[in-house]
Design an enzyme around this catalytic site. Sequence first.
Site, PDB file in Angstrom:
ATOM      1  N   ALA A 174      -4.518  64.326  14.082  1.00 52.64           N
ATOM      2  CA  ALA A 174      -4.531  62.665  14.885  1.00 52.64           C
ATOM      3  C   ALA A 174      -3.208  62.681  15.892  1.00 52.64           C
ATOM      4  CB  ALA A 174      -4.735  61.991  14.177  1.00 52.64           C
TER       5      ALA A 174
ATOM      6  N   ASP B 225      27.348  64.729  51.596  1.00 47.80           N
ATOM      7  CA  ASP B 225      29.194  64.882  52.746  1.00 47.80           C
ATOM      8  C   ASP B 225      28.433  63.989  53.944  1.00 47.80           C
ATOM      9  OD1 ASP B 225      30.162  66.892  53.358  1.00 47.80           O
ATOM     10  OD2 ASP B 225      28.885  68.767  53.989  1.00 47.80           O
TER      11      ASP B 225
END
Length: 908
Positions: free
Chosen positions: A286, A332
Site C-alpha cells: 500500500a 553564444d
Amino acid sequence: MAQTMTAPADVDERQPPTELFRHLRSTPDGLRSREAARRLTVYGPNELSRKHARSWPRQLLAQFTQPLAVLLMLAAVLAWAGHSPALAVAVIVVILLNAAFAFAQEQQAERAVEALAAFLPLSARVLRDGVLVEAPARELVPGDVIEVAEGDRICADARLIAGSVAVDLSALNGESVPAVRSPDPDIVPGPLLEARELVFSGTSCTAGLARAVVTHTGMRSEIGRIAALSQRGHTEPSPLERQVRRATWIIAAVAVAAGVAFLPIGVLAGLGWAAAITFSIGLIVANVPEGLLPTITLALAAGVRELARSGAVVKRLSAVETLGSTTVICTDKTGTLTENRMRVTRLWLAGDDRDVVTTPRDGDARELAVAAATCTTAHPADAGAHADSGDPTELALLRLAVTLGVPLTAAERDAARTGLYAFDPRIKRMSTVTGGRLYTKGAPESVLPLCTRFLDRDGRFADLTATIRADVTAAVDRYAAAGLRVLAVARRIADAHVLTAGRDLAERDLSLLGLVAMVDPPREAVPAAVAAAHRAGITVHVITGDYGPTAAEIAAQVGIGGAAPRVVTGAELDAMGDAALDGLLGNHEEIVFARSSPEGKLRICEALRSEGHIVAMTGDGVNDAPALRRADIGVAMGRSGTDVAREAATMVLTDDNFATIVRAIDSGRRVYDNVRKFVLYIFAHAVPEVVPFLIFALSGGAVPLPLTVLQILAIDLGTETLPALALGRERAEPGLMDRPPRSPKAGVIDRRLLWRAWAVLGVTSAVLVMAGFFWTLWRSGWHPGDALDGAGYARATTMTFAGIVACQIGTAFAARTDHASLRSIGVLSNRLLLGGIAFELLFAAAVIYLPPLQAVFGTTGLGIAELLFLVPMPLLVWGADEWYRARRRHHEHSTITKEEPSCEPATS
C-alpha cells in the site's frame, strides 16, 4: 616496443621559423619518410582518443539499481508472493522497458569525442623527402611541413612559414568573419587563437595558399584539448532524478519499517502469524507507489515529443524537467543571438550615410552594388546548389545587389570575368577584371590610398580631396564603433591589357564608389524571447569568442545587460581568481564575456553551478563542446551548429531559434508542475489503502481485513495509471512564466504536497471508503467479532475497492490545479483525463463483474444501492480539496494586501 606519447609540451609555436625548425629538428623541406615513421611511433597518431572506454554492462546494470526500479522489483516479489504471477510479470516488463529506454538515452548522449574525431580531415598534403605528397592525416607528426589551400580542412596545429591564408575559425572562436593568417615575424602578445602566424586543427581555409610546419597533433592540438575538456566530469542527475530518488528511498524505508513494526503489533493484537504476515505485506504494498516510475517516464517522454514538434530535440528524458528549473542561460552570440549571416545595413555614398532598407535605388547605389557583387567569388544557394558556398561577406554583397534591384548570378559574373586578383590577406583587398573595368573591394585603409577620385552626388567623378578622405575615415570610425564591418569599393576603367598586366599596375588611380557596412544581425524573435526570460526571472549572459564591443552591441539590441552591457574579456577572466569570479556572477548583473576560451566557458559554468544555479549553455562550435557537456542543459544549434556541438549537447534546436529555448523552459516548468500533480494523485491513495490494514490490526482481527493485497495492486497498476498519465499532459496554469524559477533545492515532494495528499485528499477518501465498507457490513447484519461468509466478505471488500476507485476520480479532478480553481482551467478541458477515467471505470467494472477476474481478485458484483452510495464520493473528495485551495488563495491574498503599504516609499 616504443612508448606512445604526444607532442612535446614545451614547443613554443610562436617563435620565429628558424628557431622553431631547430627546436623540432626539421627543415622547410619537411621530414624524411623514415624520420616521420619514427616520430609516429613516438608521438602517436594524429587523432583524438577517449579518456576511458565506456563500460556498457555497468551502465546497463546501473539502470536496475535506481530506487524506483528497486521499489518496482519489491512490488513484483510481493505480487509473486501474493500468488499473482501475471501482475509480477507485468511489473518486471515495466522495469525492463524503463531500463532499456534510459540506457539507450545515455548511449546516444555520449558521442561528443567521436564527433570531434569525425571533424578532422582524412588526408593532407605534406612534404616528405622534399616532395609534396598526399598522406593520411592521422600520420602527421610534429616537424612535418604541410600545404594549406582554399577549401582545405586544416589537420594539425601549425605555424605558417610561407604564403598567407584566410581561415574560418568560427568552430573554435565563434566569429563569423574569416581571420587572416600569415607568417608574421613579430610576436604579438595575446591568446593563441588570435596569433596571426598560427593555424589550428579542425578549421577551414577559405582563401589563399600557404605552407606551415606542424607543431602539435592529436590530443595536444587545440581541438584535442577541447576533446579532453569534453570528457571531463560526468553527466549528473537532474533535479527531478535527485529528488525522486531521495523521496522514493524514504518511502521505501517507511514502507518496510511500517510492515516490520506492525508484524509484532498484529500478533500482540490477537492475529495469527499468517494473518499478521498478510497484514504486513499489504501495508508495504500500500505504501509503495508502483505506478510512479512508469508514469514519470511516460510523462517526460510526452514532453520530449511536444518539444520536438516545436523545434527542440531533447536527448535525455530528465532534461525536460531540468529545463523548467533553469535560472541562468549562457548564450553564444554568432548563430544563436544572431543569424550567422552577414547583411549589409549601411551605405556611404558621396558623403551621405544611407540605410539600405530606405535608400532610393538611384544610380549611385546601384553602381556601388554592381561593383561590389562583381568583385566576389562566392556562390549563393540556387536551384543547383544545396547551400551557400564562399565567404559570408561576399554572400552579403551578392544579396545587396538583389535588394537594390541589380541581381547578379554567379554564372553571369564568372562568365564575364577576364581577370582575377585573389584576396591577399596581407594587403586586405581583392580585384576582378571584367572587360575594360577593374572592380576592387577591401579594407578602407587598403583601398582608400589607391583612390584618386570619387563618385560625387551628381553622379560624376571628382577629385578625392583631403576633406572627402576625412569624411570617409570618420564614416569608417562610426560604423566600426557600432560593431559593423566596413568595406571600401572602387573601380577603374582602362584598356584590358593594362588591367591584366599585373596587380601593381592594375590597382592604381582607382575611383571610390563608396563604403558598405555590414553586420551579423540579431534574430528577429530573440528580443521577445529575452524579455520573456527576464519575466520568468532568468538571467542571460553572453559568452562569445567575438570582439567585445561588437558582442555588447548585439546584446544591447536584444535586451541583454541593459543599454550598455558590461564586457569582460578573456584575458580579464583568466586574471580573475575564483572568489572574484564568484563575486562578479553573484551581483546578478548580465555580462558579456568576450574573447572567451573553452576553459573560460567551463569556469563560468562551474562557478554558476557552484552557487546552486541551473545553467543552460547554448553553442554551435567545436569550442562550445566542453561547456555544453558540463552545463545542466547543453543547447546546440541544429542547422548552423557542428556535429561536435550537437553530440555534446542535451538539447538540439532544429530551427536555431533562441526563442525555442524559452518555449522549452515553459514546457519544462509545465512538466514539473504536472509531475507534482500526478505524484499528488498517486500519494493521495496511500491513506485509503493503508487505513484498512490499520483498522484490521488495531482491532485484533475483530474487524475483517477491508482490502486484499491483490486489490491494492489492481488499483496501483490498473485503475491509477491512465488518469495519472493524463495529468502529465495537463495544460499550464495561468502565469506559469511570470513567476521566478523555483529553487533547485525545492523538492517535487514537499510538505505542502504531502499535507494536501494525505491530510486533505487522503483522509477524506479514507473516511468515505471505510464508511462504504462498514455500511456494507451493517447491511449484511455483521457485528464486531462475527464471522462472515464468503459472499458477505467479498461484497464488503469489493465496496472498499470500488470506493477507492470512486475517490480516485475526485482526486484526479482536484489534482488538475495546484493553486487556481478548477473552473478557471475548464472542468472538461483535459480530454485525456476523461478518457483515462472512462478506462478506470471499465477496468474496475471488469474486476468487479467478470467471473474470471472475480476469482483472481476476490470480488463480487455490487447492487444498485451500493452503486448509489458510491456516486457522491468523487464530488465530496474534489469539494474538500477545492475548499482547501480557496482558503489558501484567500490567505495568500490577505497576506499580500497587508504587505502592500510597506512597499510604498516612506514620507517625512
